[in-house]
Design a protein around this motif. Structure first.
Motif, PDB file in Angstrom:
ATOM      1  N   GLY A  65       1.014  -1.119   0.052  1.00  0.00           N
ATOM      2  CA  GLY A  65       0.169   0.216   0.037  1.00  0.00           C
ATOM      3  C   GLY A  65       0.865   1.491  -0.170  1.00  0.00           C
ATOM      4  O   GLY A  65       0.332   2.337   0.002  1.00  0.00           O
ATOM      5  N   MET A  66       2.082   1.436  -0.335  1.00  0.00           N
ATOM      6  CA  MET A  66       2.944   2.658  -0.398  1.00  0.00           C
ATOM      7  C   MET A  66       3.071   2.732  -1.265  1.00  0.00           C
ATOM      8  O   MET A  66       2.787   2.587  -2.344  1.00  0.00           O
ATOM      9  CB  MET A  66       4.243   1.792   0.033  1.00  0.00           C
ATOM     10  CG  MET A  66       4.625   1.926   1.487  1.00  0.00           C
ATOM     11  SD  MET A  66       6.254   0.691   1.862  1.00  0.00           S
ATOM     12  CE  MET A  66       6.732   2.607   2.141  1.00  0.00           C
ATOM     13  N   LYS A  67       2.625   3.866  -1.309  1.00  0.00           N
ATOM     14  CA  LYS A  67       3.017   5.168  -2.608  1.00  0.00           C
ATOM     15  C   LYS A  67       4.088   4.787  -4.075  1.00  0.00           C
ATOM     16  O   LYS A  67       5.230   4.480  -3.075  1.00  0.00           O
ATOM     17  CB  LYS A  67       2.923   6.450  -2.418  1.00  0.00           C
ATOM     18  CG  LYS A  67       1.427   7.274  -1.554  1.00  0.00           C
ATOM     19  CD  LYS A  67       2.095   8.635  -1.036  1.00  0.00           C
ATOM     20  CE  LYS A  67       1.187   8.635   0.059  1.00  0.00           C
ATOM     21  NZ  LYS A  67       1.096  10.238  -0.588  1.00  0.00           N
ATOM     22  N   GLU A 133       5.892  10.191   6.248  1.00  0.00           N
ATOM     23  CA  GLU A 133       4.471  10.108   5.123  1.00  0.00           C
ATOM     24  C   GLU A 133       5.070   9.164   4.544  1.00  0.00           C
ATOM     25  O   GLU A 133       3.813   8.378   3.770  1.00  0.00           O
ATOM     26  CB  GLU A 133       3.997  11.655   4.399  1.00  0.00           C
ATOM     27  CG  GLU A 133       3.278  11.223   3.596  1.00  0.00           C
ATOM     28  CD  GLU A 133       3.347  12.350   3.075  1.00  0.00           C
ATOM     29  OE1 GLU A 133       1.904  12.730   2.062  1.00  0.00           O
ATOM     30  OE2 GLU A 133       3.801  13.152   2.549  1.00  0.00           O
ATOM     31  N   TYR A 134       5.886   8.446   3.180  1.00  0.00           N
ATOM     32  CA  TYR A 134       5.886   8.096   2.887  1.00  0.00           C
ATOM     33  C   TYR A 134       6.057   6.170   3.250  1.00  0.00           C
ATOM     34  O   TYR A 134       5.377   5.282   2.724  1.00  0.00           O
ATOM     35  CB  TYR A 134       7.730   8.028   2.185  1.00  0.00           C
ATOM     36  CG  TYR A 134       7.971   6.530   1.175  1.00  0.00           C
ATOM     37  CD1 TYR A 134       6.975   6.210  -0.522  1.00  0.00           C
ATOM     38  CD2 TYR A 134       9.045   5.887   1.393  1.00  0.00           C
ATOM     39  CE1 TYR A 134       7.769   5.337  -1.342  1.00  0.00           C
ATOM     40  CE2 TYR A 134       9.241   4.744   0.150  1.00  0.00           C
ATOM     41  CZ  TYR A 134       8.731   4.886  -0.853  1.00  0.00           C
ATOM     42  OH  TYR A 134       9.366   3.767  -1.901  1.00  0.00           O
ATOM     43  N   GLY A 135       6.114   6.355   3.788  1.00  0.00           N
ATOM     44  CA  GLY A 135       6.540   4.576   4.963  1.00  0.00           C
ATOM     45  C   GLY A 135       5.295   4.728   6.190  1.00  0.00           C
ATOM     46  O   GLY A 135       4.690   3.360   6.452  1.00  0.00           O
ATOM     47  N   THR A 136       4.457   5.686   6.295  1.00  0.00           N
ATOM     48  CA  THR A 136       2.971   5.301   7.038  1.00  0.00           C
ATOM     49  C   THR A 136       1.822   5.552   6.047  1.00  0.00           C
ATOM     50  O   THR A 136       0.424   5.383   6.563  1.00  0.00           O
ATOM     51  CB  THR A 136       3.497   6.299   7.785  1.00  0.00           C
ATOM     52  OG1 THR A 136       3.458   7.812   7.478  1.00  0.00           O
ATOM     53  CG2 THR A 136       4.233   6.039   9.200  1.00  0.00           C
ATOM     54  N   ASP A 139      -1.711   2.251   1.293  1.00  0.00           N
ATOM     55  CA  ASP A 139      -3.763   2.637   0.673  1.00  0.00           C
ATOM     56  C   ASP A 139      -4.632   0.991   1.734  1.00  0.00           C
ATOM     57  O   ASP A 139      -3.770   0.789   1.537  1.00  0.00           O
ATOM     58  CB  ASP A 139      -3.311   1.949  -1.174  1.00  0.00           C
ATOM     59  CG  ASP A 139      -4.263   1.478  -1.514  1.00  0.00           C
ATOM     60  OD1 ASP A 139      -5.488   2.560  -0.789  1.00  0.00           O
ATOM     61  OD2 ASP A 139      -4.402   1.798  -2.745  1.00  0.00           O
ATOM     62  N   PRO A 140      -4.871   1.889   2.403  1.00  0.00           N
ATOM     63  CA  PRO A 140      -6.514   0.830   2.734  1.00  0.00           C
ATOM     64  C   PRO A 140      -6.617  -0.675   2.447  1.00  0.00           C
ATOM     65  O   PRO A 140      -6.810  -1.225   2.311  1.00  0.00           O
ATOM     66  CB  PRO A 140      -7.722   1.514   3.186  1.00  0.00           C
ATOM     67  CG  PRO A 140      -7.242   2.831   2.152  1.00  0.00           C
ATOM     68  CD  PRO A 140      -6.129   3.432   1.914  1.00  0.00           C
ATOM     69  N   LYS A 141      -6.381  -0.206   0.516  1.00  0.00           N
ATOM     70  CA  LYS A 141      -7.380  -1.113  -0.164  1.00  0.00           C
ATOM     71  C   LYS A 141      -5.700  -2.107  -0.578  1.00  0.00           C
ATOM     72  O   LYS A 141      -6.126  -2.754  -1.392  1.00  0.00           O
ATOM     73  CB  LYS A 141      -7.765  -0.605  -1.420  1.00  0.00           C
ATOM     74  CG  LYS A 141      -8.985   0.087  -0.417  1.00  0.00           C
ATOM     75  CD  LYS A 141      -9.848   0.681  -2.277  1.00  0.00           C
ATOM     76  CE  LYS A 141     -11.114   1.320  -1.669  1.00  0.00           C
ATOM     77  NZ  LYS A 141     -11.569   1.987  -3.065  1.00  0.00           N
ATOM     78  N   ALA A 142      -4.543  -1.971   0.318  1.00  0.00           N
ATOM     79  CA  ALA A 142      -3.758  -3.133  -0.190  1.00  0.00           C
ATOM     80  C   ALA A 142      -3.694  -4.317  -0.239  1.00  0.00           C
ATOM     81  O   ALA A 142      -4.380  -4.809   1.229  1.00  0.00           O
ATOM     82  CB  ALA A 142      -2.163  -2.342   1.087  1.00  0.00           C
ATOM     83  N   ILE A 143      -3.016  -5.550  -0.895  1.00  0.00           N
ATOM     84  CA  ILE A 143      -3.154  -6.198  -0.815  1.00  0.00           C
ATOM     85  C   ILE A 143      -2.787  -7.187   0.446  1.00  0.00           C
ATOM     86  O   ILE A 143      -3.351  -7.813   0.600  1.00  0.00           O
ATOM     87  CB  ILE A 143      -2.036  -7.131  -2.603  1.00  0.00           C
ATOM     88  CG1 ILE A 143      -2.575  -5.994  -3.477  1.00  0.00           C
ATOM     89  CG2 ILE A 143      -2.389  -8.288  -2.588  1.00  0.00           C
ATOM     90  CD1 ILE A 143      -1.985  -6.722  -4.492  1.00  0.00           C
TER      91      ILE A 143
END
Length: 205
Positions: A65-67, A133-136, A139-143
């Motif tokens: 879920g990370m950007k 921010e990058y690590g926290t 995405d709540p829909k992450a696999i």
């Protein structure tokens, strides 16, 4: 003052190396990757150490879920930092020239160094905020949704400096050539101020 002026010019000019060399490097080691995945952070953007490193890192991050690694146009820092570094280099060179011809006192060199130090601290703070921010901000829909013992989402923030275990990866974060050139340049400007101050004191005695 001539010697101090030359030192100030050289020290300020070393900042221009940031337009060529990376400022920071983050590398990810894992058993499934014989060659670590790495990204070099420049003042104007992020590049992979190898051709497909950014693509592979984005692929791994997608599952948790990370950007994606941001492109230069997606971060104001990559538009601003080159202007700041270029402006500080030009200002320092100008001060060095004025000092060489004894138009200004060496205290201007110290003022430049203090300003550059403040900008550097703000830059590191901003960099650490981006890493957080990058690590926290996941995405709540992450696999994959991994949590700690208390049920909170895991923190995937890479370290600002040093090495840290993140899942089965070990993240290494250290300065690169550009940072060393900047530190060397700032050290030279400190020497320039001390040399200039001693020269002025000797003339008055």
């Amino acid at each position: 003052m001539k010697k101090s002026g030359v030192l100030m010019i050289i020290g300020s000019a070393l900042l221009l190396g940031l337009f060529i060399f990376p400022l920071w490097n983050i590398e990810l080691e894992a058993p499934q990757y014989p060659d670590p995945l790495g990204m070099n952070i420049f003042i104007g953007g992020i590049q992979g150490e190898e051709e497909f490193d950014i693509q592979n890192i984005d692929g791994i991050n997608h599952y948790i879920g990370m950007k994606k690694i941001p492109k230069p146009v997606e971060m104001w820092e990559f538009q601003t930092f080159p202007l700041v570094i270029g402006g500080m280099a030009a200002l320092g060179i100008l001060l060095g020239v004025l000092g060489f011809f004894k138009i200004i006192s060496p205290n201007w060199f110290l003022a430049w160094l203090i300003l550059m130090s403040v900008l550097g601290i703000l830059g590191m703070y901003d960099f650490n905020s981006w890493l957080l921010e990058y690590g926290t901000d996941l995405d709540p829909k992450a696999i994959m949704k991994l949590t700690d013992a208390e049920g909170n989402p895991l923190n995937y923030k890479p370290p600002l400096f040093g090495s840290q275990k993140i899942l089965n990866f070990t993240a290494h974060s250290y300065p690169e050539t550009g940072a060393y050139l900047m530190f060397a340049g700032m050290l030279l400007t400190l020497v320039a101020w001390i040399t200039g101050r001693n020269s002025v004191a000797a003339r008055k005695s």
